[in-house]
Design a protein around this motif. Structure first.
Motif, PDB file in Angstrom:
ATOM      1  N   SER A   1       0.824  -1.209   0.000  1.00  0.00           N
ATOM      2  CA  SER A   1       0.000   0.000   0.000  1.00  0.00           C
ATOM      3  C   SER A   1       0.858   1.259   0.000  1.00  0.00           C
ATOM      4  N   ASP A   2       2.172   1.108   0.138  1.00  0.00           N
ATOM      5  CA  ASP A   2       3.089   2.240   0.082  1.00  0.00           C
ATOM      6  C   ASP A   2       2.993   2.886  -1.298  1.00  0.00           C
ATOM      7  N   ALA A   3       2.692   4.163  -1.311  1.00  0.00           N
ATOM      8  CA  ALA A   3       2.458   4.857  -2.578  1.00  0.00           C
ATOM      9  C   ALA A   3       3.693   4.945  -3.457  1.00  0.00           C
ATOM     10  N   LEU A   4       4.871   4.729  -2.888  1.00  0.00           N
ATOM     11  CA  LEU A   4       6.077   4.800  -3.711  1.00  0.00           C
ATOM     12  C   LEU A   4       6.029   3.786  -4.855  1.00  0.00           C
TER      13      LEU A   4
ATOM     14  N   GLU B   1      -6.177   6.753   0.295  1.00  0.00           N
ATOM     15  CA  GLU B   1      -6.590   7.030   1.670  1.00  0.00           C
ATOM     16  C   GLU B   1      -5.379   7.234   2.573  1.00  0.00           C
ATOM     17  N   GLY B   2      -4.391   6.363   2.419  1.00  0.00           N
ATOM     18  CA  GLY B   2      -3.192   6.492   3.240  1.00  0.00           C
ATOM     19  C   GLY B   2      -2.445   7.781   2.963  1.00  0.00           C
TER      20      GLY B   2
ATOM     21  N   ASP C   1     -13.783  13.022  -0.680  1.00  0.00           N
ATOM     22  CA  ASP C   1     -14.545  11.872  -1.188  1.00  0.00           C
ATOM     23  C   ASP C   1     -14.499  11.835  -2.712  1.00  0.00           C
ATOM     24  N   VAL C   2     -14.699  12.986  -3.317  1.00  0.00           N
ATOM     25  CA  VAL C   2     -14.682  13.076  -4.777  1.00  0.00           C
ATOM     26  C   VAL C   2     -13.288  12.746  -5.310  1.00  0.00           C
TER      27      VAL C   2
END
Length: 222
Positions: free
Chosen positions: A94-97, A144-145, A165-166
């Motif tokens: 889930s790490d965006a990197l 989200e994170g 949310d959008v």
């Protein structure tokens, strides 16, 4: 119903690979024309079978690929050789990197989903549909994170809860109509929120799906 999307699935774990293949076939929307176990086999299958979409694990040990990035590197190779083929990368990270690594050369035709999305058939099919048409998707858990971690630099930049949310739905590759249905809003309300998001972030408004996801990345980036 139109023709099924021709898809190649790549995962080094046989049970995961076959489970994904069977799940997609049962959907009635996808025809899995190949199921392979590593990045080299994936490229060979793409060249031979000319699929519409590739669904690949992020890690497939073996071969002369960067360890841990085999699926991402293969995705870039697929796009370099066959720009019209969409690629969905399934990841346990889930790490965006890792997501930024996938999207570093552009967002069009790429999706980054966490592996548990395999069990959420509609989410997975949505990503497959999106990349097949040149769109992009980022897993909402990754978004989200990032939203939780991002420090807002100035009060005027802060997004309202509805705008957040959008933004999450935009990251999923949804159109304004799709966002309206997901959030139970009117299309005009969604358009207002989208315009507010772009204005606050100083980003050009665009109806183009992959550019909207690129805007999400620009906002959430390091």
């Amino acid at each position: 119903m139109g023709e099924r999307l021709r898809t190649v699935v790549a995962d080094d774990h046989y049970l995961v690979r076959e489970g994904t293949r069977r799940l997609l076939e049962l959907s009635g929307e996808v025809s899995v024309v190949g199921a392979v176990g590593d990045a080299d086999e994936l490229l060979d299958a793409v060249r031979r079978l000319a699929p519409d979409v590739v669904v690949t694990d992020i890690r497939m040990p073996g071969g002369a690929w960067r360890a841990g990035f085999e699926g991402i590197d293969a995705a870039h190779r697929v796009h370099a050789e066959h720009p019209g083929i969409g690629v969905v990368v399934l990841s346990q990270y889930s790490d965006a990197l890792f997501a930024f690594e996938l999207f570093k050369h552009g967002t069009e035709g790429f999706a980054y989903l966490l592996k548990d999305r395999v069990g959420d058939l509609e989410e997975l099919l949505g990503a497959i549909r999106a990349v097949a048409s040149g769109g992009s998707v980022i897993d909402p858990k990754v978004v989200e994170g990032l939203l939780a971690r991002r420090a807002v630099r100035a009060e005027q930049e802060e997004l309202t809860p509805r705008e957040r949310d959008v933004l999450r739905e935009m990251a999923r590759g949804r159109s304004n109509g799709g966002i309206a249905r997901a959030l139970h809003l009117s299309v005009s309300s969604v358009e207002k929120n989208v315009n507010a998001i772009f204005t606050k972030l100083g980003l050009e408004n665009s109806g183009d799906v992959h550019r909207r996801v690129a805007a999400v990345l620009a906002y959430l980036g390091p």
